[in-house]
Design a protein around this motif. Structure first.
Motif, short mmCIF file in Angstrom:
data_model
loop_
_atom_site.label_atom_id
_atom_site.label_comp_id
_atom_site.label_asym_id
_atom_site.label_seq_id
_atom_site.Cartn_x
_atom_site.Cartn_y
_atom_site.Cartn_z
N UNK A 129 -2.18 49.75 34.97
CA UNK A 129 -1.49 48.46 35.15
C UNK A 129 -0.25 48.38 34.29
N UNK A 130 -0.32 48.89 33.06
CA UNK A 130 0.84 48.90 32.18
C UNK A 130 1.96 49.78 32.71
N UNK A 131 1.60 50.90 33.33
CA UNK A 131 2.61 51.79 33.91
C UNK A 131 3.33 51.10 35.06
N UNK A 132 2.61 50.37 35.87
CA UNK A 132 3.24 49.63 36.97
C UNK A 132 4.22 48.60 36.42
N UNK A 133 3.80 47.86 35.40
CA UNK A 133 4.69 46.87 34.79
C UNK A 133 5.90 47.57 34.17
N UNK A 134 5.70 48.72 33.54
CA UNK A 134 6.78 49.48 32.92
C UNK A 134 7.83 49.88 33.95
N UNK A 135 7.38 50.46 35.05
CA UNK A 135 8.32 50.93 36.07
C UNK A 135 9.10 49.78 36.71
N UNK A 136 8.40 48.72 37.06
CA UNK A 136 9.09 47.58 37.70
C UNK A 136 10.06 46.92 36.72
N UNK A 137 9.65 46.74 35.48
CA UNK A 137 10.52 46.11 34.49
C UNK A 137 11.77 46.96 34.25
N UNK A 138 11.59 48.26 34.10
CA UNK A 138 12.73 49.14 33.84
C UNK A 138 13.70 49.17 35.01
N UNK A 139 13.19 49.24 36.23
CA UNK A 139 14.07 49.27 37.40
C UNK A 139 14.82 47.94 37.55
N UNK A 140 14.13 46.84 37.35
CA UNK A 140 14.81 45.54 37.43
C UNK A 140 15.83 45.37 36.31
N UNK A 141 15.51 45.88 35.11
CA UNK A 141 16.47 45.81 34.01
C UNK A 141 17.69 46.67 34.30
N UNK A 142 17.49 47.80 34.99
CA UNK A 142 18.62 48.63 35.40
C UNK A 142 19.55 47.87 36.34
N UNK A 143 18.96 47.09 37.23
CA UNK A 143 19.80 46.32 38.16
C UNK A 143 20.55 45.20 37.46
N UNK A 144 20.03 44.73 36.33
CA UNK A 144 20.69 43.67 35.56
C UNK A 144 21.65 44.22 34.52
N UNK A 145 21.76 45.54 34.44
CA UNK A 145 22.56 46.18 33.40
C UNK A 145 24.01 45.70 33.39
N UNK A 146 24.57 45.41 34.54
CA UNK A 146 25.96 44.94 34.63
C UNK A 146 26.19 43.60 33.97
N UNK A 147 25.14 42.80 33.81
CA UNK A 147 25.31 41.49 33.17
C UNK A 147 25.62 41.62 31.68
#
Length: 156
Positions: A129-147
């Motif tokens: 469960x932690x790995x799933x949260x890790x992957x989703x959080x990291x990918x979403x944070x990558x998309x917000x990187x431009x902010x």
């Protein structure tokens, strides 16, 4: 001079970035999704309304909303919080480690006590469960990187 951050420094930065997380919205949403998942499971008789599944989905969503909500507006908050959020946006994979560890730590007692699994089996399920949260959080944070970047060059 060494510009590398230690794990303790990274943990402090991630904690500072999470300081302004929308905790109330994350708790309400996670709780509502868990209750809805359990209720629909009971009504449709799928898995007899699996309480463990509902609780882990709620914990995962709680962690995701808190993590992404904390870095969604990097220029708000005090100076330390802004700098920590900018660090999180520059290092999304490192930042995502800490909310995912928190989610896994919350999922472990659910797996151990509510589901009645053994110590190692519960740890493995919580880690997944932690790995799933890790992957989703990291990918979403990558998309917000431009902010976290300014539109004009800094003159360097």
């Amino acid at each position: 001079m060494n510009d590398e951050l230690t794990r303790r420094d990274e943990m402090s930065l991630a904690g500072a970035a999470l300081r302004g997380a929308p905790w109330k919205a994350a708790a309400v949403t996670g709780g509502a999704v868990a209750a809805t998942s359990f209720g629909l499971g009971v009504l449709t008789l799928t898995h007899g309304g699996d309480l463990t599944w509902a609780m882990t989905v709620g914990i995962g969503l709680f962690s995701l909303i808190a993590a992404i909500g904390s870095i969604g507006k990097p220029n708000s908050g005090d100076r330390v919080t802004r700098q920590a959020r900018l660090w999180a946006l520059r290092h999304p994979w490192r930042f995502a480690l800490y909310p995912s560890l928190g989610a896994a730590m919350l999922m472990y007692p659910v797996q151990l006590i509510v589901d009645g699994e053994g110590v190692f089996s519960a740890a493995l399920d919580a880690l997944q469960g932690g790995v799933v949260v890790y992957l989703i959080t990291a990918v979403l944070a990558l998309t917000l990187k431009g902010r976290g970047q300014t539109s004009l060059p800094g003159g360097r």
